[in-house]
Design an enzyme around this catalytic site. Structure first.
Site, mmCIF file in Angstrom:
data_model
loop_
_atom_site.group_PDB
_atom_site.id
_atom_site.type_symbol
_atom_site.label_atom_id
_atom_site.label_comp_id
_atom_site.label_asym_id
_atom_site.label_seq_id
_atom_site.Cartn_x
_atom_site.Cartn_y
_atom_site.Cartn_z
ATOM 1 N N ARG A 101 33.935 -15.971 -19.364
ATOM 2 C CA ARG A 101 35.215 -16.081 -18.648
ATOM 3 C C ARG A 101 35.248 -15.090 -17.491
ATOM 4 O O ARG A 101 35.660 -15.418 -16.376
ATOM 5 C CB ARG A 101 36.375 -15.787 -19.604
ATOM 6 N N ASP B 249 43.002 -30.631 -21.563
ATOM 7 C CA ASP B 249 42.697 -30.658 -22.994
ATOM 8 C C ASP B 249 43.447 -31.816 -23.630
ATOM 9 O O ASP B 249 44.430 -32.305 -23.079
ATOM 10 C CB ASP B 249 43.109 -29.333 -23.654
ATOM 11 N N SER B 250 42.988 -32.234 -24.809
ATOM 12 C CA SER B 250 43.682 -33.323 -25.499
ATOM 13 C C SER B 250 44.751 -32.795 -26.447
ATOM 14 O O SER B 250 45.499 -33.582 -27.029
ATOM 15 C CB SER B 250 42.669 -34.176 -26.264
ATOM 16 N N ASP C 25 33.766 -26.742 -21.600
ATOM 17 C CA ASP C 25 33.417 -26.046 -22.851
ATOM 18 C C ASP C 25 33.849 -26.918 -24.029
ATOM 19 O O ASP C 25 34.840 -26.640 -24.697
ATOM 20 C CB ASP C 25 34.158 -24.683 -22.848
ATOM 21 N N CYS D 196 28.615 -25.452 -27.995
ATOM 22 C CA CYS D 196 28.720 -24.581 -29.166
ATOM 23 C C CYS D 196 28.074 -25.240 -30.384
ATOM 24 O O CYS D 196 28.377 -24.911 -31.517
ATOM 25 C CB CYS D 196 30.180 -24.225 -29.436
HETATM 26 N N1 SAH Z 1 37.330 -23.303 -23.559
HETATM 27 C C1 SAH Z 1 38.187 -22.930 -24.678
HETATM 28 C C2 SAH Z 1 37.675 -23.407 -26.009
HETATM 29 C C3 SAH Z 1 37.472 -24.899 -26.099
HETATM 30 S S1 SAH Z 1 37.452 -25.509 -27.732
HETATM 31 C C4 SAH Z 1 38.409 -21.437 -24.668
HETATM 32 O O1 SAH Z 1 37.852 -20.747 -23.799
HETATM 33 O O2 SAH Z 1 39.144 -20.933 -25.512
HETATM 34 C C5 SAH Z 1 37.361 -27.227 -27.472
HETATM 35 C C6 SAH Z 1 38.654 -27.868 -27.025
HETATM 36 O O3 SAH Z 1 38.371 -29.221 -26.728
HETATM 37 C C7 SAH Z 1 39.798 -27.895 -28.015
HETATM 38 O O4 SAH Z 1 40.914 -27.268 -27.461
HETATM 39 C C8 SAH Z 1 40.096 -29.392 -28.241
HETATM 40 O O5 SAH Z 1 41.486 -29.681 -28.328
HETATM 41 C C9 SAH Z 1 39.518 -30.000 -26.995
HETATM 42 N N2 SAH Z 1 39.083 -31.401 -27.075
HETATM 43 C C10 SAH Z 1 38.361 -31.993 -28.056
HETATM 44 N N3 SAH Z 1 38.076 -33.266 -27.710
HETATM 45 C C11 SAH Z 1 38.632 -33.472 -26.487
HETATM 46 C C12 SAH Z 1 38.674 -34.581 -25.594
HETATM 47 N N4 SAH Z 1 38.052 -35.733 -25.900
HETATM 48 N N5 SAH Z 1 39.312 -34.436 -24.428
HETATM 49 C C13 SAH Z 1 39.938 -33.292 -24.118
HETATM 50 N N6 SAH Z 1 39.905 -32.200 -24.915
HETATM 51 C C14 SAH Z 1 39.277 -32.296 -26.085
#
Ligand code: SAH
Length: 395
Positions: free
Chosen positions: A208, A252-253, A299, A339
């Site tokens: 970040r 995000d979803s 991510d 991850c």
């Molecule tokens: N980048 C974040 C962590 C991401 S975790 C950080 O720095 O804290 C992964 C995220 O992807 C979750 O919040 C989950 O809600 C989202 N997610 C999962 N599938 C998704 C999709 N198809 N479209 C959008 N978001 C999604």
């Protein structure tokens, strides 16, 4: 009750230094099958030679996880005080403020135990039957070392099912689940009982900060635009907005995650735009609308959840790289993360490279990073290195 012994017919794996012994590497006779899940055992060769102390689970593919190199090691509160104090010393030397992953399972020689620290609040994730049995000594050790005000047990990781464990979230001490995380000079709001995993992803801290470098271009007053795809509660996006991004979109979803992101941004006097959508669909839409961002990062959740998913997961990473590159402006920065410990770093890098190629973008790889140093990797357990983040400068 006397301690049971697990026999290693060949003793090969234990000598290799891995903290894991698989069920096909031990003598799984009736005696072994009769040992309770999570029991502390000695591990010996057929010749009686000792390989150490561990805990056993007849139901798990990873039958034994080693706790100590010697047999008959005493596993009690003092054992955990010693291991956790060592984990704490490392973090104390790394961070000025008490916000970090305090214990990273096998990486800190505490298999099955993950603890995140948020000041005087701790979240504890127990992932195995063996560690579940040690819950009392672990909590007592934490009290002795840190006297935390609040302790939340997040026993809801899906992998617990593989150990025959149930799912629960329990506040065993204190109350209150919404806390402020201090990281890279920003203050984020995290929900430690409702949020995903332990409520905050410390693993991306350094990545970040790296992304935030690019937000201000020398001589360009208004800052760059940022797309934070799979933003969760805005870990990347909010830091970029604080650093002076012209526009930051968190995508995000999850509606609750985005609501927290907006709240955190406001608390920092920063502005983000929260968009609730599927990332693949939204990227296709942005491409069709010819919208681009100067900085794009993605991510995602793990696309390769098990070894079986490797090929479809690898393909998904390649597609994500292609689409993300297509919405990255000329001279932009693109960061792609995985991850999934089930995709090796070189394979992930190869898929990202293919995606960039198919997007027709020439790139310079400028950062290849894992998780921060509060997520130590066990040198003989590659699985404990799960996070991969690749940052590219695009032409
Ligand atoms: N980048 C974040 C962590 C991401 S975790 C950080 O720095 O804290 C992964 C995220 O992807 C979750 O919040 C989950 O809600 C989202 N997610 C999962 N599938 C998704 C999709 N198809 N479209 C959008 N978001 C999604």
């Amino acid at each position: 009750m006397s301690r049971k012994t697990i026999i290693l017919p060949k003793g090969r794996r234990a000598r290799s230094g891995s903290p894991w012994i698989f069920s096909n590497e031990i003598r799984m006779d009736a005696a072994a099958k009769g040992i309770a899940a999570g029991a502390i055992v000695n591990i010996r060769g057929e010749d009686g030679r000792g390989f150490g102390t561990g805990y056993f689970n007849p139901k798990s593919l990873i039958a034994v996880r080693l706790l100590a190199e010697e047999c008959d090691a005493v596993i009690d509160k003092d054992f955990f005080v010693e291991r956790l104090a060592r984990a704490l010393r490392l973090r104390d030397s790394l961070y000025e403020k008490p916000f970090y992953r305090l214990a990273h399972a096998e990486g800190d020689h505490l298999p099955g135990l993950v603890i995140d620290r948020f000041g005087d609040t701790l979240t504890v994730q127990i992932g195995t039957a063996g560690m579940e049995k040690q819950r009392g000594p672990i909590l007592a050790a934490l009290d002795q070392l840190l006297s935390p005000a609040t302790v939340i047990l997040r026993g809801d990781a899906p992998s617990r099912a593989l150990e025959g464990l149930d799912s629960y979230v329990e506040t065993v001490k204190g109350k209150g689940h919404r806390i402020a995380v201090e990281e890279n000079g920003a203050r984020y709001i995290a929900d430690l009982t409702e949020g995903q995993k332990t409520g905050w992803y410390y693993d991306q801290r350094d990545n970040r900060a790296f992304i935030a470098h690019f937000v201000k271009e020398k001589g360009v007053a208004k800052g760059r635009s940022v797309l934070d795809a799979y933003s969760y509660t805005g870990g990347f996006g909010i830091l970029a907005a604080i650093a002076g991004a012209r526009e930051t979109v968190c995508l995000d979803s999850s509606a609750p995650a985005l609501a927290l992101a907006e709240e955190s941004a406001r608390a920092n006097g920063a502005k983000i735009k929260a968009v609730k959508a599927d990332v693949f669909e939204e990227l296709e839409r942005l491409i069709a609308a010819d919208e681009k961002f100067d900085i794009v990062l993605a991510d995602p959740p793990p696309f390769v959840k098990s070894k079986r998913d490797l090929e479809p997961g690898a393909k998904a990473y390649r597609k994500l790289a292609r689409l993300a590159a297509q919405v990255t402006a000329p001279d932009g920065i693109l960061m792609l993360a995985s991850c999934s410990h089930n995709i090796p770093p070189d394979r992930f890098a190869a898929e990202c490279a293919q995606g960039l190629l198919r997007a027709g973008r020439r790139a310079r790889l400028i950062r290849q990073a894992g998780a921060g140093p509060d997520h130590p990797v066990h040198p003989l357990l590659p699985e404990s290195a799960y996070l991969k983040a690749l940052a590219y400068a695009l032409d």
